[in-house]
Enzyme design. Structure first.
Site, PDB file in Angstrom:
ATOM      1  N   LYS A  88       8.078  -2.531  -7.186  1.00 16.09           N
ATOM      2  CA  LYS A  88       7.756  -3.578  -8.015  1.00 16.09           C
ATOM      3  C   LYS A  88       8.622  -4.782  -8.357  1.00 16.09           C
ATOM      4  O   LYS A  88       9.248  -4.350  -9.345  1.00 16.09           O
ATOM      5  CB  LYS A  88       6.862  -3.062  -9.290  1.00 16.09           C
ATOM      6  N   LYS A 195      -7.705  -3.091   1.052  1.00 19.12           N
ATOM      7  CA  LYS A 195      -8.439  -2.175   0.059  1.00 19.12           C
ATOM      8  C   LYS A 195      -9.757  -1.851   0.739  1.00 19.12           C
ATOM      9  O   LYS A 195     -10.356  -2.813   0.139  1.00 19.12           O
ATOM     10  CB  LYS A 195      -8.143  -2.661  -1.223  1.00 19.12           C
TER      11      LYS A 195
HETATM   12 MG    MG Z   1       0.031  -5.485  -4.129  1.00 14.95          MG
END
Ligand code: MG
Length: 285
Positions: A88, A195
């Site tokens: 991240k 997703k």
């Molecule tokens: Mg992402």
């Protein structure tokens, strides 16, 4: 979950009743304005009998926290067998994070690949800086460098994708079924982070991606075991490249019966096929 999506349980129940006793692809196609969650569930249920996996197991990307903490968490994950990592970024100051990049790459076993996920937090200038640095390093892709809501985001993303050799991936830019078609029409050559549980009709979206020969990374949106089973079935049936799964998220729930497969460097078909929808249904009732 109330507030997590646009629909409610009451709405889904009402629409379910209106469907009557049977559902088929034609009926599903007519439901366009209905609850996305219900459409997703029906789409998954309809493909239940025809599912056929093309892989026996797929790799999983290990999630690394932002900042220097990643340096501490990468070695035990490498030791456990992970070879694809996702870090991240875009949380701290860009220069501070860039200074950690080489230390992090140095801490990974040879042959490892690193994904960088900026979650849309950079501007074009910062993204360019990172992509420049990433060019001769084992970076698999940079995910969502700029936010879909930023001014001129489409042009920025397309421009960055053509200016630098490191592939880009779209995540936050893809929230509804039509977004994938839009980016395919724009000529997007990078990765699509899908997703499946966010889509009304994941099968139709994946058919579109398959026809375009697109590169797809299947990813969790923090679903229960039932949703994980449905998403992983789609990932394992995908005929394109076997990219590492973005499913390194469990455990998530207080009651572990609702968790998807245990966090491991690989997920095998049996890991999610043993999830029993009926047992989960009983557990919430
Ligand atoms: Mg992402």
């Amino acid at each position: 979950m109330p507030g997590f999506g646009p629909d409610t349980v009451d709405q889904a129940e009402e629409e379910c009743r209106a469907l009557g006793g049977t559902i088929d692809d034609a009926a599903l196609a007519r439901m366009e304005g209905a609850s996305p969650a219900l459409q997703n569930a029906l789409s998954n249920a309809l493909s239940d009998g025809t599912w056929a996996p093309r892989h026996t197991s797929l790799g999983v990307a290990a999630l690394l926290p932002a900042g220097r903490q990643a340096l501490a968490e990468a070695p035990p994950k490498a030791e456990a067998g992970f070879r694809v990592f996702k870090w991240k970024v875009g949380v701290g100051a860009p220069d501070d994070e860039l200074a950690i990049l080489d230390d992090l790459l140095g801490a990974l076993p040879s042959g490892s690949r690193l994904r960088l996920d900026a979650n849309g937090s950079w501007n074009r200038r910062t993204a360019s800086h990172w992509l420049d640095r990433a060019a001769d390093r084992p970076i698999e892709f940079v995910e969502q460098p700029v936010a879909p809501t930023a001014k001129g985001a489409d042009d920025t993303l397309l421009g960055l994708a053509s200016d630098y050799p490191v592939p880009l991936a779209l995540d936050e830019s893809l929230v509804a079924d039509g977004d994938v078609a839009r980016w395919l029409d724009l000529g997007w050559k990078g990765f699509f982070v899908v997703k499946p549980l966010l889509l009304r009709n994941p099968k139709a979206v994946l058919d579109r991606l398959e026809k375009a020969g697109a590169r797809v990374v299947f990813s969790s949106c923090l679903e229960t075991a039932l949703g994980a089973r449905a998403s992983l079935r789609l990932a394992f049936a995908w005929p394109g490249g076997a990219e590492a799964l973005g499913f390194g998220v469990w455990p998530l729930f207080m009651d572990h019966r609702f968790d998807g497969p245990t966090l491991a460097p690989f997920i095998a078909v049996d890991d999610f096929e043993r999830i029993n929808p009926e047992a989960l249904w009983s557990a919430v009732n």
